[in-house]
Scaffold this motif. Structure first.
Motif, PDB file in Angstrom:
ATOM      1  N   LEU A 221       1.307  -1.247   0.160  1.00 42.30           N
ATOM      2  CA  LEU A 221       0.306  -0.100   0.290  1.00 42.30           C
ATOM      3  C   LEU A 221       0.477   1.318  -0.119  1.00 42.30           C
ATOM      4  CD1 LEU A 221      -3.064  -1.123   2.554  1.00 42.30           C
ATOM      5  CD2 LEU A 221      -2.743  -1.129  -0.272  1.00 42.30           C
ATOM      6  N   ALA A 222       1.748   1.534   0.702  1.00 47.26           N
ATOM      7  CA  ALA A 222       2.905   2.619   0.970  1.00 47.26           C
ATOM      8  C   ALA A 222       3.261   2.317  -0.443  1.00 47.26           C
ATOM      9  CB  ALA A 222       4.313   1.496   1.385  1.00 47.26           C
ATOM     10  N   ALA A 223       3.636   1.459  -1.320  1.00 49.40           N
ATOM     11  CA  ALA A 223       3.673   1.402  -2.315  1.00 49.40           C
ATOM     12  C   ALA A 223       3.071   2.272  -3.688  1.00 49.40           C
ATOM     13  CB  ALA A 223       4.483   0.774  -3.385  1.00 49.40           C
ATOM     14  N   GLU A 224       1.524   1.916  -3.009  1.00 56.39           N
ATOM     15  CA  GLU A 224       0.811   2.103  -4.717  1.00 56.39           C
ATOM     16  C   GLU A 224      -0.032   3.527  -3.891  1.00 56.39           C
ATOM     17  OE1 GLU A 224      -2.646   0.036  -5.878  1.00 56.39           O
ATOM     18  OE2 GLU A 224      -1.234  -2.200  -5.688  1.00 56.39           O
ATOM     19  N   TRP A 225       0.702   4.032  -2.766  1.00 56.74           N
ATOM     20  CA  TRP A 225      -0.400   5.164  -2.480  1.00 56.74           C
ATOM     21  C   TRP A 225       0.677   6.863  -2.328  1.00 56.74           C
ATOM     22  CZ3 TRP A 225      -4.054   2.382   2.242  1.00 56.74           C
ATOM     23  CH2 TRP A 225      -4.806   1.514   0.733  1.00 56.74           C
ATOM     24  N   ALA A 226       1.713   6.028  -2.367  1.00 58.15           N
ATOM     25  CA  ALA A 226       2.597   7.666  -1.835  1.00 58.15           C
ATOM     26  C   ALA A 226       2.335   8.721  -3.062  1.00 58.15           C
ATOM     27  CB  ALA A 226       4.494   6.734  -2.173  1.00 58.15           C
ATOM     28  N   ARG A 227       1.880   8.350  -4.216  1.00 59.63           N
ATOM     29  CA  ARG A 227       1.210   9.472  -5.493  1.00 59.63           C
ATOM     30  C   ARG A 227       0.198  10.564  -4.885  1.00 59.63           C
ATOM     31  NH1 ARG A 227      -0.885   5.066  -9.339  1.00 59.63           N
ATOM     32  NH2 ARG A 227       1.467   3.566  -8.300  1.00 59.63           N
ATOM     33  N   ILE A 230      -0.428   9.438   0.941  1.00 58.89           N
ATOM     34  CA  ILE A 230      -0.598   9.093   1.851  1.00 58.89           C
ATOM     35  C   ILE A 230       0.868   7.799   2.136  1.00 58.89           C
ATOM     36  CG2 ILE A 230      -2.432   7.015   2.404  1.00 58.89           C
ATOM     37  CD1 ILE A 230      -3.903   8.239   0.524  1.00 58.89           C
ATOM     38  N   THR A 231       0.939   7.744   3.586  1.00 64.36           N
ATOM     39  CA  THR A 231       2.188   6.985   4.257  1.00 64.36           C
ATOM     40  C   THR A 231       1.572   6.535   4.719  1.00 64.36           C
ATOM     41  OG1 THR A 231       3.023   8.019   6.030  1.00 64.36           O
ATOM     42  CG2 THR A 231       3.795   9.428   4.458  1.00 64.36           C
ATOM     43  N   VAL A 232       2.148   4.739   4.214  1.00 63.38           N
ATOM     44  CA  VAL A 232       1.629   3.732   5.478  1.00 63.38           C
ATOM     45  C   VAL A 232       3.044   2.879   5.896  1.00 63.38           C
ATOM     46  CG1 VAL A 232      -0.040   1.215   4.961  1.00 63.38           C
ATOM     47  CG2 VAL A 232      -0.136   3.612   3.544  1.00 63.38           C
ATOM     48  N   ASN A 233       3.487   3.075   7.199  1.00 62.51           N
ATOM     49  CA  ASN A 233       3.665   2.421   7.838  1.00 62.51           C
ATOM     50  C   ASN A 233       2.933   1.205   8.448  1.00 62.51           C
ATOM     51  OD1 ASN A 233       5.948   4.440   7.508  1.00 62.51           O
ATOM     52  ND2 ASN A 233       5.241   5.480   7.896  1.00 62.51           N
ATOM     53  N   SER A 234       4.124   0.495   9.413  1.00 56.85           N
ATOM     54  CA  SER A 234       3.624  -0.312  10.865  1.00 56.85           C
ATOM     55  C   SER A 234       4.277  -0.124  11.833  1.00 56.85           C
ATOM     56  CB  SER A 234       3.589  -1.488  10.191  1.00 56.85           C
ATOM     57  OG  SER A 234       4.954  -2.091   9.529  1.00 56.85           O
TER      58      SER A 234
END
Ligand SMILES: NC(=O)c1ccc[n+]([C@@H]2O[C@H](COP(=O)([O-])OP(=O)(O)OC[C@H]3O[C@@H](n4cnc5c(N)ncnc54)[C@H](O)[C@@H]3O)[C@@H](O)[C@H]2O)c1
Ligand SMILES: OC[C@@H](O)C(O)[C@H](O)CO
Length: 301
Positions: A221-227, A230-234
């Motif tokens: 999701l981090a790769a898809e939504w960076a554009r 949006i950041t996705v971390n855990s």
């Protein structure tokens, strides 16, 4: 080339580090000293760890979530939506938060994170009630200890459904709102030290798999939504002293966990909250696709 890099950097600085409200009570001399700092340092002094916008927390009335909720409010969130299967059990704790932060809208909804329709409705209601969804912290989770040879497949399915599919459903619903708002967002998934290694002595294959999958969900999701900004971390907590670890058969296990941990103890939810704040604040603006282990050093043995 040097000029172009410098102007690129200036443009980036302007975009990523917009002006912040000055903290009250500093003398003009102190303000001038801060003004003379490098932009990143200047910003840090003026509240790089402050949080802006509205947060949704799933598993929102659980033990870790209530502590995270308070930290998120203390650092400036303007609104909070707590989603949980069981909101009633934590009515007093939620009321205590409302009393402590009377100027912040704090809402709750009873939602099963595996129910996509209900999650979508809850996110829509959050936008209506608070104005936007800017942050999501996925904390809803269940354990379920069982030996692989005996475990009913229904148990396997439920653990993966809540911990992994539920997180995906919530992350996607929140991200859809964030994309349409156009201001980016922050998403945190809660994995576990059990995503990194097989914990001992309790048998919990379904839990381990469900949390391991979250690490790859976070990266994808981090790769898809960076554009979309949006950041996705855990986060990967070790053993925290919460009701989750008080289940049947876990009393003896707690002794083993502590003996195998260099810190010799379980953690407190408060010891996790700072990492969550950092990931949600502007201090975490370039952190994406990362996992942070918070386990007192348990993973090194
Ligand atoms: N406590 C720990 O040692 C530890 C360690 C690593 C990871 N974690 C993870 O942290 C998260 C929170 O754990 P906790 O210790 O606060 O546990 P908790 O049991 O206090 O909180 C979990 C919350 O999730 C809610 N929930 C469960 N199923 C749900 C569903 N289908 N839909 C909506 N809500 C649901 C529960 O009602 C509960 O309020 C979990 O994901 C857990 O796996 C906990
Ligand atoms: O790794 C620790 C946690 O994920 C969890 O609380 C534990 O493994 C449950 O048995």
């Amino acid at each position: 080339m040097a000029t172009s890099h410098a102007s690129d950097r200036d443009a980036l600085t302007k975009r990523v580090l917009p002006e912040m409200t000055l903290a009250q009570g500093r003398s003009p001399a102190a303000e001038a000293r801060i003004d003379s700092l490098h932009p990143a340092a200047r910003d840090s002094v003026r509240g790089r760890f402050s949080i802006a916008g509205n947060a949704v927390i799933t598993g929102g009335t659980g033990a870790i979530a209530m502590v995270v909720a308070k930290a998120v409010l203390q650092h400036g969130a303007s609104g909070l939506m707590l989603l949980d299967l069981n909101v009633e059990a934590s009515r007093d704790a939620v009321q205590a938060l409302r009393d402590e932060f009377p100027d912040v809208k704090i809402e709750t909804r009873e939602v099963d994170v595996t129910d996509e329709e209900a999650v979508t409705k809850a996110i829509d209601e959050t936008v209506k009630a608070l104005g936007s969804v800017d942050m999501l912290v996925c904390l809803a989770g269940i354990v379920g200890c069982a030996h692989a040879l005996d475990m009913p497949i229904s148990q396997w399915r439920r653990v993966l459904d809540v911990n992994t599919t539920g997180a995906f459903i919530c992350a996607r619903a929140a991200a859809r709102a964030m994309v349409s708002q156009g201001n980016g967002g922050r998403i945190i998934l809660t994995a576990s030290i059990s995503a990194h290694r097989v914990n001992f002595p309790q048998p919990q294959v379904a839990y381990n798999v469900s949390k391991g999958a979250l690490l790859m969900l976070k990266s994808s999701l981090a790769a898809e939504w960076a554009r979309y900004g949006i950041t996705v971390n855990s986060i990967s907590p070790g053993y925290m002293d919460t009701v989750l670890n008080e289940g049947e058969g876990l009393a003896a296990a707690r002794k083993v966990w502590n003996e195998r941990n260099p810190s010799g103890r379980m953690g407190l939810p408060e010891e996790l909250a700072g990492v969550v704040v950092m990931m949600l604040s502007r201090a975490g603006s370039y952190m994406n696709g990362a996992d942070v282990v918070v386990d007192g050093g348990g993973h090194v043995f």
